[in-house]
Scaffold this motif. Structure first.
Motif, PDB file in Angstrom:
ATOM      1  N   PRO A  62       0.794  -1.231   0.000  1.00 27.52           N
ATOM      2  CA  PRO A  62       0.000   0.000   0.000  1.00 27.52           C
ATOM      3  C   PRO A  62       0.828   1.284   0.000  1.00 27.52           C
ATOM      4  O   PRO A  62       0.368   2.305  -0.504  1.00 27.52           O
ATOM      5  CB  PRO A  62      -0.811  -0.091   1.301  1.00 27.52           C
ATOM      6  N   SER A  63       2.037   1.256   0.585  1.00 28.20           N
ATOM      7  CA  SER A  63       2.781   2.509   0.713  1.00 28.20           C
ATOM      8  C   SER A  63       4.280   2.253   0.714  1.00 28.20           C
ATOM      9  O   SER A  63       4.736   1.128   0.970  1.00 28.20           O
ATOM     10  CB  SER A  63       2.406   3.212   2.027  1.00 28.20           C
ATOM     11  N   GLY A  64       5.031   3.325   0.483  1.00 32.00           N
ATOM     12  CA  GLY A  64       6.488   3.234   0.555  1.00 32.00           C
ATOM     13  C   GLY A  64       6.953   2.957   1.971  1.00 32.00           C
ATOM     14  O   GLY A  64       7.952   2.273   2.192  1.00 32.00           O
ATOM     15  N   THR A  65       6.237   3.487   2.928  1.00 36.56           N
ATOM     16  CA  THR A  65       6.576   3.243   4.333  1.00 36.56           C
ATOM     17  C   THR A  65       6.479   1.755   4.647  1.00 36.56           C
ATOM     18  O   THR A  65       7.373   1.170   5.260  1.00 36.56           O
ATOM     19  CB  THR A  65       5.628   4.054   5.248  1.00 36.56           C
ATOM     20  N   GLN A  66       5.381   1.126   4.202  1.00 28.92           N
ATOM     21  CA  GLN A  66       5.260  -0.310   4.459  1.00 28.92           C
ATOM     22  C   GLN A  66       6.329  -1.100   3.700  1.00 28.92           C
ATOM     23  O   GLN A  66       6.867  -2.082   4.204  1.00 28.92           O
ATOM     24  CB  GLN A  66       3.867  -0.832   4.107  1.00 28.92           C
ATOM     25  N   ALA A  88      17.206  10.071   6.435  1.00 31.81           N
ATOM     26  CA  ALA A  88      16.620   9.050   5.557  1.00 31.81           C
ATOM     27  C   ALA A  88      15.149   8.857   5.901  1.00 31.81           C
ATOM     28  O   ALA A  88      14.769   8.874   7.078  1.00 31.81           O
ATOM     29  CB  ALA A  88      17.361   7.724   5.726  1.00 31.81           C
ATOM     30  N   HIS A  89      14.357   8.659   4.876  1.00 30.75           N
ATOM     31  CA  HIS A  89      12.938   8.415   5.109  1.00 30.75           C
ATOM     32  C   HIS A  89      12.750   7.230   6.042  1.00 30.75           C
ATOM     33  O   HIS A  89      11.960   7.287   6.989  1.00 30.75           O
ATOM     34  CB  HIS A  89      12.216   8.189   3.780  1.00 30.75           C
ATOM     35  N   CYS A  90      13.530   6.140   5.819  1.00 35.23           N
ATOM     36  CA  CYS A  90      13.323   4.898   6.589  1.00 35.23           C
ATOM     37  C   CYS A  90      13.815   5.016   8.024  1.00 35.23           C
ATOM     38  O   CYS A  90      13.592   4.115   8.833  1.00 35.23           O
ATOM     39  CB  CYS A  90      13.983   3.715   5.892  1.00 35.23           C
ATOM     40  N   TYR A  93      11.325   9.414   8.969  1.00 32.34           N
ATOM     41  CA  TYR A  93       9.946   9.767   8.602  1.00 32.34           C
ATOM     42  C   TYR A  93       8.983   8.585   8.594  1.00 32.34           C
ATOM     43  O   TYR A  93       7.941   8.646   7.951  1.00 32.34           O
ATOM     44  CB  TYR A  93       9.940  10.443   7.221  1.00 32.34           C
ATOM     45  N   GLU A  94       9.355   7.495   9.274  1.00 34.79           N
ATOM     46  CA  GLU A  94       8.463   6.333   9.242  1.00 34.79           C
ATOM     47  C   GLU A  94       8.074   5.895  10.652  1.00 34.79           C
ATOM     48  O   GLU A  94       7.856   4.716  10.927  1.00 34.79           O
ATOM     49  CB  GLU A  94       9.090   5.211   8.386  1.00 34.79           C
ATOM     50  N   ALA A  95       7.996   6.906  11.537  1.00 32.68           N
ATOM     51  CA  ALA A  95       7.431   6.716  12.886  1.00 32.68           C
ATOM     52  C   ALA A  95       8.154   5.648  13.700  1.00 32.68           C
ATOM     53  O   ALA A  95       7.581   5.077  14.616  1.00 32.68           O
ATOM     54  CB  ALA A  95       5.928   6.404  12.787  1.00 32.68           C
ATOM     55  N   LEU A 141      20.457   2.812   1.575  1.00 31.10           N
ATOM     56  CA  LEU A 141      20.691   4.048   0.820  1.00 31.10           C
ATOM     57  C   LEU A 141      19.358   4.560   0.297  1.00 31.10           C
ATOM     58  O   LEU A 141      18.360   3.829   0.268  1.00 31.10           O
ATOM     59  CB  LEU A 141      21.655   3.797  -0.347  1.00 31.10           C
ATOM     60  N   GLU A 142      19.354   5.816  -0.118  1.00 29.13           N
ATOM     61  CA  GLU A 142      18.141   6.443  -0.650  1.00 29.13           C
ATOM     62  C   GLU A 142      18.494   7.106  -1.987  1.00 29.13           C
ATOM     63  O   GLU A 142      19.490   7.832  -2.067  1.00 29.13           O
ATOM     64  CB  GLU A 142      17.656   7.497   0.356  1.00 29.13           C
ATOM     65  N   ASN A 143      17.681   6.857  -3.030  1.00 30.62           N
ATOM     66  CA  ASN A 143      17.989   7.401  -4.354  1.00 30.62           C
ATOM     67  C   ASN A 143      16.702   7.610  -5.144  1.00 30.62           C
ATOM     68  O   ASN A 143      16.022   6.634  -5.425  1.00 30.62           O
ATOM     69  CB  ASN A 143      18.896   6.409  -5.108  1.00 30.62           C
ATOM     70  N   LEU A 171      17.822  -0.416  -0.958  1.00 26.97           N
ATOM     71  CA  LEU A 171      17.677   0.903  -1.574  1.00 26.97           C
ATOM     72  C   LEU A 171      16.246   1.392  -1.412  1.00 26.97           C
ATOM     73  O   LEU A 171      15.305   0.741  -1.872  1.00 26.97           O
ATOM     74  CB  LEU A 171      18.021   0.835  -3.073  1.00 26.97           C
ATOM     75  N   ASP A 172      16.097   2.524  -0.734  1.00 26.53           N
ATOM     76  CA  ASP A 172      14.814   3.220  -0.749  1.00 26.53           C
ATOM     77  C   ASP A 172      14.796   4.019  -2.047  1.00 26.53           C
ATOM     78  O   ASP A 172      15.304   5.129  -2.121  1.00 26.53           O
ATOM     79  CB  ASP A 172      14.688   4.125   0.481  1.00 26.53           C
ATOM     80  N   GLY A 173      14.218   3.395  -3.060  1.00 21.74           N
ATOM     81  CA  GLY A 173      14.165   4.013  -4.387  1.00 21.74           C
ATOM     82  C   GLY A 173      12.783   4.576  -4.643  1.00 21.74           C
ATOM     83  O   GLY A 173      12.206   4.354  -5.705  1.00 21.74           O
ATOM     84  N   ALA A 174      12.246   5.301  -3.653  1.00 19.96           N
ATOM     85  CA  ALA A 174      10.921   5.905  -3.829  1.00 19.96           C
ATOM     86  C   ALA A 174      10.885   6.669  -5.159  1.00 19.96           C
ATOM     87  O   ALA A 174       9.896   6.608  -5.887  1.00 19.96           O
ATOM     88  CB  ALA A 174      10.612   6.843  -2.666  1.00 19.96           C
ATOM     89  N   ARG A 175      11.992   7.344  -5.474  1.00 20.88           N
ATOM     90  CA  ARG A 175      12.094   8.086  -6.741  1.00 20.88           C
ATOM     91  C   ARG A 175      13.215   7.524  -7.612  1.00 20.88           C
ATOM     92  O   ARG A 175      13.976   8.262  -8.227  1.00 20.88           O
ATOM     93  CB  ARG A 175      12.287   9.584  -6.464  1.00 20.88           C
ATOM     94  N   LEU A 176      13.289   6.199  -7.658  1.00 21.61           N
ATOM     95  CA  LEU A 176      14.315   5.504  -8.449  1.00 21.61           C
ATOM     96  C   LEU A 176      14.293   5.947  -9.916  1.00 21.61           C
ATOM     97  O   LEU A 176      15.345   6.111 -10.537  1.00 21.61           O
ATOM     98  CB  LEU A 176      14.055   3.997  -8.382  1.00 21.61           C
ATOM     99  N   SER A 202       3.401   6.226  -6.386  1.00 20.14           N
ATOM    100  CA  SER A 202       2.496   7.336  -6.063  1.00 20.14           C
ATOM    101  C   SER A 202       3.224   8.664  -5.864  1.00 20.14           C
ATOM    102  O   SER A 202       2.652   9.617  -5.347  1.00 20.14           O
ATOM    103  CB  SER A 202       1.713   6.996  -4.798  1.00 20.14           C
ATOM    104  N   LYS A 203       4.491   8.729  -6.275  1.00 25.71           N
ATOM    105  CA  LYS A 203       5.208  10.014  -6.244  1.00 25.71           C
ATOM    106  C   LYS A 203       5.151  10.599  -7.663  1.00 25.71           C
ATOM    107  O   LYS A 203       4.061  10.750  -8.192  1.00 25.71           O
ATOM    108  CB  LYS A 203       6.642   9.798  -5.752  1.00 25.71           C
ATOM    109  N   GLY A 204       6.306  10.872  -8.234  1.00 23.05           N
ATOM    110  CA  GLY A 204       6.311  11.492  -9.563  1.00 23.05           C
ATOM    111  C   GLY A 204       5.655  10.648 -10.643  1.00 23.05           C
ATOM    112  O   GLY A 204       5.271  11.175 -11.688  1.00 23.05           O
TER     113      GLY A 204
HETATM  114  C1  LIG Z   1       7.480   9.167   0.157  1.00 23.56           C
HETATM  115  C2  LIG Z   1       8.698   8.406   0.499  1.00 23.56           C
HETATM  116  C3  LIG Z   1       8.620   7.161   1.139  1.00 23.56           C
HETATM  117  C4  LIG Z   1       7.317   6.582   1.691  1.00 23.56           C
HETATM  118  O1  LIG Z   1       6.261   6.533   0.870  1.00 23.56           O
HETATM  119  P1  LIG Z   1       4.752   6.612   1.419  1.00 23.56           P
HETATM  120  O2  LIG Z   1       4.026   5.967   0.309  1.00 23.56           O
HETATM  121  O3  LIG Z   1       4.454   8.063   1.596  1.00 23.56           O
HETATM  122  O4  LIG Z   1       4.675   5.839   2.681  1.00 23.56           O
HETATM  123  C5  LIG Z   1       9.784   6.484   1.376  1.00 23.56           C
HETATM  124  N1  LIG Z   1      10.970   7.004   1.029  1.00 23.56           N
HETATM  125  C6  LIG Z   1      11.092   8.187   0.427  1.00 23.56           C
HETATM  126  C7  LIG Z   1      12.449   8.692   0.064  1.00 23.56           C
HETATM  127  C8  LIG Z   1       9.964   8.930   0.143  1.00 23.56           C
HETATM  128  O5  LIG Z   1      10.087  10.128  -0.448  1.00 23.56           O
END
Ligand SMILES: *Cc1c(COP(=O)(O)O)cnc(C)c1O
Length: 339
Positions: A62-66, A88-90, A93-95, A141-143, A171-176, A202-204
């Motif tokens: 469902p989400s990047g956090t999960q 880092a998001h992980c 920003y992930e509580a 890492l985040e990229n 790799l947290d590739g939310a915006r890979l 669900s980002k870009g």
């Molecule tokens: C948005 C984001 C997440 C988490 O995604 P959600 O769908 O909002 O939980 C993880 N890592 C990075 C770098 C983000 O920008």
């Protein structure tokens, strides 16, 4: 709608709404019960991303956090630790999910100016095998990191380092895909050598919901169990996965437009007196304002008065709901601001 009246929302690339064509794809999606493994559209999305990024399997979540949480829970046991950036998001920003739910300890270190983690610094925080310490298990890492695409030679060095030190590499590739477009390489190149990668749809990319976690078949098998435990097992999720597939077909190449508009926005703002000596920083789809807090807040209020929203921290993010006219509208509004 009168375009002069519509809101230009640059707070985040999460604010996009599904296009008419994407909604059409969702409407037509073939579905089944995905907890039974019977949703053909979810399976197609997972298989497509696994293939495209060079992994054995994928898992729609469902989400990047999960997605990050599943990766941490799968890589690390209770009493183990992961190394990640201070911002880092992980970590930030992930509580605290990995600590709360997994008994997994974070070891944050500051990001370098290019968004990487200095590997000597990483080496310095790896714990010796000693009962005083948590076991260091994973490097994250985040990229992109705050919009910055990590250099390809750095990625190779990190992969070699993790192998040498016996660490897993996530790799947290939310915006890979932003990173791949910025480096002008296939997305698979940016994911190469990692044990797991999380990609946000669900980002870009503009889907309403969803991320995909990639890894080996065994890794994804374990992550699937954690997903069920966390309540992330969805039923007829193909209706959502269809949006992700549509985004991969139609919204990847256009990320280059977001990057070009971010550049245009940053250059246009830099030419205004209020930004003299403090040009905004631009990286892929993001622009960061370097203004004193009170000026930044006044600037944001000034723009909001004209229907233009920016992030409270002075971050502006381009995405598929902001076109050239939106950028010009912001620049025109900004020109009327005096500190
Ligand atoms: C948005 C984001 C997440 C988490 O995604 P959600 O769908 O909002 O939980 C993880 N890592 C990075 C770098 C983000 O920008």
């Amino acid at each position: 709608m009168n375009p002069e009246r519509s809101v230009v929302d640059l707070r985040s690339d999460t604010v996009t709404r599904p296009t008419a064509a994407m909604r059409e794809a969702m409407l037509r999606a073939e579905v089944g019960d995905d907890v039974y493994g019977e949703d053909p559209t979810v399976r197609a999305l997972e298989a497509r991303l696994a293939d495209e990024l060079g992994f054995g399997a994928g898992l729609f979540v469902p989400s990047g956090t999960q997605s990050n949480l599943l990766a941490l829970l799968t890589h690390c046991q209770r009493g183990e630790e992961y190394i990640a950036g201070q911002d880092a998001h992980c970590y930030r920003y992930e509580a605290g999910g990995a600590a709360v739910l997994g008994g997994i300890q974070p070891q944050p270190i500051p990001f370098a100016a290019d968004g990487s983690l200095d590997l000597d610094q990483v080496a310095g925080v790896i714990k010796p095998d000693d009962p005083h310490f948590a076991r260091t298990r994973l490097l994250c890492l985040e990229n992109t990191q705050a919009g910055r695409a990590l250099p390809l030679d750095y990625l190779d060095a990190a992969v070699a380092f993790a192998a040498e030190r016996g660490l897993g590499l996530h790799l947290d590739g939310a915006r890979l895909y932003n990173a791949a477009i910025a480096c002008a390489v296939p997305a698979r190149r940016v994911a190469r050598g990692f044990d797991s990668v999380s990609v946000c749809l669900s980002k870009g990319l503009g889907a309403p919901v969803g991320s995909v976690l990639l890894g080996s078949e065994a890794f994804i098998g374990s992550a699937r169990r954690w997903r069920k435990m966390l309540g992330g097992g969805l039923r007829q999720a193909g209706i959502l996965a269809a949006a992700g597939l549509h985004a991969l077909d139609h919204h990847v190449e256009r990320l280059a437009d977001d990057h070009a508009r971010a550049r245009r926005l940053a250059d246009g703002l830099a030419a205004l007196p209020v930004f003299e000596g403090r040009p905004p920083r631009c990286a892929t789809s993001m622009v960061f304002l370097d203004l004193p807090g009170a000026t930044r807040a006044a600037f944001a209020r000034h723009l909001a008065g004209q229907g233009i929203l920016i992030g409270g921290t002075g971050r502006l993010v381009l995405h598929l709901d902001v076109d050239d006219a939106g950028v010009e509208r912001l620049l025109a509004a900004a020109a009327g601001f005096s500190a």
